[in-house]
Design a protein around this motif. Structure first.
Motif, PDB file in Angstrom:
ATOM      1  N   PRO A 271       1.065  -1.447   0.072  1.00 20.84           N
ATOM      2  CA  PRO A 271      -0.151   0.131   0.181  1.00 20.84           C
ATOM      3  C   PRO A 271       1.024   1.113   0.168  1.00 20.84           C
ATOM      4  N   ASN A 272       1.845   1.082   0.896  1.00 16.45           N
ATOM      5  CA  ASN A 272       2.584   2.383   1.442  1.00 16.45           C
ATOM      6  C   ASN A 272       3.713   2.607  -0.358  1.00 16.45           C
ATOM      7  N   GLY A 273       4.138   1.799  -0.810  1.00 19.20           N
ATOM      8  CA  GLY A 273       4.953   1.452  -2.000  1.00 19.20           C
ATOM      9  C   GLY A 273       4.307   2.120  -2.991  1.00 19.20           C
ATOM     10  N   ALA A 274       2.930   1.124  -3.562  1.00 21.76           N
ATOM     11  CA  ALA A 274       2.026   2.153  -4.269  1.00 21.76           C
ATOM     12  C   ALA A 274       1.401   3.706  -4.562  1.00 21.76           C
ATOM     13  N   GLY A 275       1.009   3.557  -3.629  1.00 19.54           N
ATOM     14  CA  GLY A 275       0.898   4.791  -3.600  1.00 19.54           C
ATOM     15  C   GLY A 275       1.240   6.228  -3.577  1.00 19.54           C
ATOM     16  N   ILE A 276       2.957   6.397  -3.839  1.00 19.25           N
ATOM     17  CA  ILE A 276       3.156   6.829  -3.977  1.00 19.25           C
ATOM     18  C   ILE A 276       3.360   7.468  -5.856  1.00 19.25           C
ATOM     19  N   PHE A 277       2.624   6.575  -6.485  1.00 24.73           N
ATOM     20  CA  PHE A 277       2.496   6.503  -7.735  1.00 24.73           C
ATOM     21  C   PHE A 277       1.429   7.452  -8.021  1.00 24.73           C
ATOM     22  N   PHE A 278       0.184   7.335  -7.297  1.00 26.58           N
ATOM     23  CA  PHE A 278      -1.554   7.431  -7.172  1.00 26.58           C
ATOM     24  C   PHE A 278      -0.947   8.875  -7.045  1.00 26.58           C
ATOM     25  N   ALA A 279      -0.215   9.092  -5.579  1.00 27.60           N
ATOM     26  CA  ALA A 279      -0.489  10.764  -5.540  1.00 27.60           C
ATOM     27  C   ALA A 279       0.765  12.015  -5.462  1.00 27.60           C
ATOM     28  N   ALA A 280       1.237  11.095  -7.354  1.00 25.66           N
ATOM     29  CA  ALA A 280       1.891  11.787  -7.714  1.00 25.66           C
ATOM     30  C   ALA A 280       0.514  12.675  -8.751  1.00 25.66           C
ATOM     31  N   ASN A 281      -0.096  12.086  -9.298  1.00 26.06           N
ATOM     32  CA  ASN A 281      -1.468  13.118 -10.210  1.00 26.06           C
ATOM     33  C   ASN A 281      -2.046  13.595  -9.932  1.00 26.06           C
ATOM     34  N   PRO A 282      -3.017  14.106 -10.553  1.00 23.02           N
ATOM     35  CA  PRO A 282      -4.359  14.485 -10.374  1.00 23.02           C
ATOM     36  C   PRO A 282      -5.515  13.355 -10.085  1.00 23.02           C
ATOM     37  N   VAL A 283      -6.153  13.171  -8.880  1.00 23.06           N
ATOM     38  CA  VAL A 283      -7.147  12.734  -9.156  1.00 23.06           C
ATOM     39  C   VAL A 283      -7.929  12.035 -10.241  1.00 23.06           C
ATOM     40  N   THR A 343       0.234 -15.720  -3.464  1.00 24.21           N
ATOM     41  CA  THR A 343      -0.382 -15.767  -2.081  1.00 24.21           C
ATOM     42  C   THR A 343      -0.157 -13.551  -2.135  1.00 24.21           C
ATOM     43  N   HIS A 344      -0.872 -13.000  -1.977  1.00 29.69           N
ATOM     44  CA  HIS A 344      -0.043 -11.337  -1.203  1.00 29.69           C
ATOM     45  C   HIS A 344       0.291 -11.201   0.226  1.00 29.69           C
ATOM     46  N   LYS A 345       0.657 -11.902   0.428  1.00 28.03           N
ATOM     47  CA  LYS A 345       1.751 -12.170   2.224  1.00 28.03           C
ATOM     48  C   LYS A 345       0.724 -11.568   3.633  1.00 28.03           C
ATOM     49  N   GLY A 346      -0.398 -11.768   3.143  1.00 24.01           N
ATOM     50  CA  GLY A 346      -1.380 -10.403   3.556  1.00 24.01           C
ATOM     51  C   GLY A 346      -2.309  -9.994   3.367  1.00 24.01           C
ATOM     52  N   TYR A 347      -3.057  -8.810   3.986  1.00 27.20           N
ATOM     53  CA  TYR A 347      -4.411  -8.295   4.132  1.00 27.20           C
ATOM     54  C   TYR A 347      -4.471  -6.553   4.637  1.00 27.20           C
ATOM     55  N   GLN A 348      -5.604  -5.652   3.824  1.00 30.82           N
ATOM     56  CA  GLN A 348      -5.302  -4.919   5.795  1.00 30.82           C
ATOM     57  C   GLN A 348      -6.366  -5.141   5.813  1.00 30.82           C
ATOM     58  N   LYS A 349      -5.781  -4.808   7.200  1.00 35.50           N
ATOM     59  CA  LYS A 349      -5.922  -4.942   8.273  1.00 35.50           C
ATOM     60  C   LYS A 349      -7.151  -3.963   9.056  1.00 35.50           C
ATOM     61  N   ARG A 350      -8.364  -3.918   9.666  1.00 32.46           N
ATOM     62  CA  ARG A 350      -8.748  -2.653   9.628  1.00 32.46           C
ATOM     63  C   ARG A 350      -8.504  -1.479   9.622  1.00 32.46           C
ATOM     64  N   GLY A 351      -9.533  -0.578   9.159  1.00 25.43           N
ATOM     65  CA  GLY A 351      -8.572   0.838   9.367  1.00 25.43           C
ATOM     66  C   GLY A 351      -7.917   1.334   8.108  1.00 25.43           C
ATOM     67  N   THR A 352      -6.757   1.439   9.404  1.00 24.54           N
ATOM     68  CA  THR A 352      -5.689   2.227   7.886  1.00 24.54           C
ATOM     69  C   THR A 352      -4.778   0.912   8.405  1.00 24.54           C
ATOM     70  N   GLY A 353      -4.489  -0.324   9.353  1.00 28.63           N
ATOM     71  CA  GLY A 353      -3.587  -1.020   9.770  1.00 28.63           C
ATOM     72  C   GLY A 353      -3.001  -1.886   9.069  1.00 28.63           C
ATOM     73  N   GLY A 354      -1.915  -2.034   8.995  1.00 30.40           N
ATOM     74  CA  GLY A 354      -1.743  -3.266   7.938  1.00 30.40           C
ATOM     75  C   GLY A 354      -0.659  -2.702   7.225  1.00 30.40           C
ATOM     76  N   SER A 355       0.160  -3.139   6.411  1.00 34.31           N
ATOM     77  CA  SER A 355       1.344  -2.360   5.152  1.00 34.31           C
ATOM     78  C   SER A 355       2.201  -3.821   3.907  1.00 34.31           C
ATOM     79  N   ASP A 356       2.226  -4.714   5.148  1.00 34.08           N
ATOM     80  CA  ASP A 356       3.373  -5.657   4.847  1.00 34.08           C
ATOM     81  C   ASP A 356       2.793  -6.606   3.395  1.00 34.08           C
ATOM     82  N   TYR A 357       2.266  -6.351   2.879  1.00 34.05           N
ATOM     83  CA  TYR A 357       1.239  -7.484   1.604  1.00 34.05           C
ATOM     84  C   TYR A 357       0.797  -6.760   0.387  1.00 34.05           C
ATOM     85  N   PHE A 358       1.350  -7.166  -0.787  1.00 30.75           N
ATOM     86  CA  PHE A 358       0.805  -6.777  -1.703  1.00 30.75           C
ATOM     87  C   PHE A 358      -0.609  -6.084  -1.921  1.00 30.75           C
ATOM     88  N   ILE A 359      -0.597  -4.983  -3.356  1.00 31.39           N
ATOM     89  CA  ILE A 359      -1.870  -4.894  -3.271  1.00 31.39           C
ATOM     90  C   ILE A 359      -2.429  -5.080  -4.577  1.00 31.39           C
TER      91      ILE A 359
END
Length: 359
Positions: A271-283, A343-359
């Motif tokens: 989530p953190n790694g991919a977020g960089i690419f989506f934050a760089a452009n207009p919505v 495997t995605h090695k994990g998944y989103q926890k409730r709220g904004t918890g968890g980042s160690d998995y593929f999206i």
């Protein structure tokens, strides 16, 4: 007038080489030459240039036929010929190849799988010939009829043995790989294995893992091939038949790619790694973020593959043909198939918890 029209067509052709919206034109100066073992002598013979095909007996009446791009095979028995596949680019040259070594009739035909680039000339075989294939191949050819690809007359689920004219062929299905219904065709006495669209001997294979549908199954099929005791492998492409070493080399190439894809995903597809690419452009430019996200991972894998010194001390471009042109396409497919099939090695926890998995 004719010259003018020719020039216009040529200009249109060239325009599409350089369109900014599509793929760039490849320049041969920028790419590695094919290794010498990928360039067999028959390609430059007058006989091949005249006939458009090369036919070679591998052993004990089992023949390999190639157009220099597509392969097929046939097995001469005491009672007739068993033909395997019918690529359109070979077409009736397959019949010519058979007639050049025997006057026995074609009695049986085996389809490796349903794709028309490998069996799209099957209607040329004699009327009433027995056509053997996996049951999924029959289902697909019934669902999507093609008069050039007659529907199989005999099908099987897991295994089927052809014993005919003193020869034996073992047909096996081990699950979807290149496509559902793609079978192993094995002649145990001459030790010839026909497994189409997995390993292209001497090459890194055609784009996107040979345009395959189940990439996890396609990679696994390398190990399944090695379960057979074979001296000759007919892979369907491209300039020569293969050996066990060809399979081992291809497997190493794609296992390297899987490892680099995993590294890329853990860096840019969390989530953190991919977020960089989506934050760089207009919505309203979400798709730009998507393409930059995916392409960054593909470029990482491609660069790692092309710069790696492999197990024998050579780079991949020195070991396999097509590496500098096709690796980026394989990298895209391997990255995306890892995201979708493994495997995605994990998944989103409730709220904004968890980042160690593929999206």
């Amino acid at each position: 007038m004719k010259d003018s029209m020719k020039e216009q067509k040529q200009g249109l052709h060239e325009d599409f080489y350089f369109t900014k919206h599509g793929f760039e034109k490849a320049d041969w100066h920028d790419h590695a030459p094919s290794p010498q073992h990928f360039q067999p002598a028959y390609l430059s013979t007058p006989e091949f240039q005249k006939n458009g095909y090369h036919c070679e007996e591998l052993k004990d009446g089992f023949y390999w036929v190639t157009s220099g791009g597509y392969d097929a095979a046939f097995f001469v028995t005491d009672e007739g010929v068993i033909a395997i596949d019918a690529p359109p680019i070979l077409g009736e040259n397959m019949l010519a190849a058979i007639e050049s070594v025997t006057d026995k009739p074609i009695v049986k035909v085996v389809y490796s799988h349903w794709h028309s680039d490998h069996i799209g000339a099957a209607s040329m075989y004699p009327e009433g010939v027995e056509i053997i294939a996996h049951e999924i191949t029959r289902e697909l050819l019934t669902r999507f009829p093609d008069k050039l690809r007659p529907v199989p007359t005999l099908t099987f689920e897991d295994k089927y043995v052809i014993e005919f004219g003193g020869k034996k062929l073992e047909l096996t299905y081990k699950g979807a790989n290149h496509c559902p219904g793609n079978i192993f065709i094995y002649a145990p006495v001459p030790k010839v294995l026909v497994k189409i669209d997995i390993v292209s001997p001497g090459s890194c294979a055609f784009m996107h893992c040979d345009a395959s549908e189940n990439i996890s199954g396609w990679v696994e099929a390398h190990d399944q091939i090695l379960e057979f005791d074979f001296d000759f492998l007919i892979g369907g492409h491209i300039t020569r038949w293969g050996t066990r070493q060809d399979v081992i080399t291809s497997r190493e190439y794609f296992h390297d790619m899987l490892a680099f894809a995993d590294e890329a995903l853990m860096q840019w597809s969390t989530p953190n790694g991919a977020g960089i690419f989506f934050a760089a452009n207009p919505v309203d430019q979400y798709s730009v973020g998507t393409v930059n996200w995916i392409n960054s991972m593909v470029n990482y894998v491609t660069e790692k593959m092309l710069s790696k010194v492999t197990s024998n001390g050579q780079k991949w471009e020195e070991r396999l043909a097509g590496v500098t042109t096709n690796t980026k396409y394989h990298a895209y497919t391997i990255v995306e198939s890892t995201r979708t099939e493994r495997t995605h090695k994990g998944y989103q926890k409730r709220g904004t918890g968890g980042s160690d998995y593929f999206i």
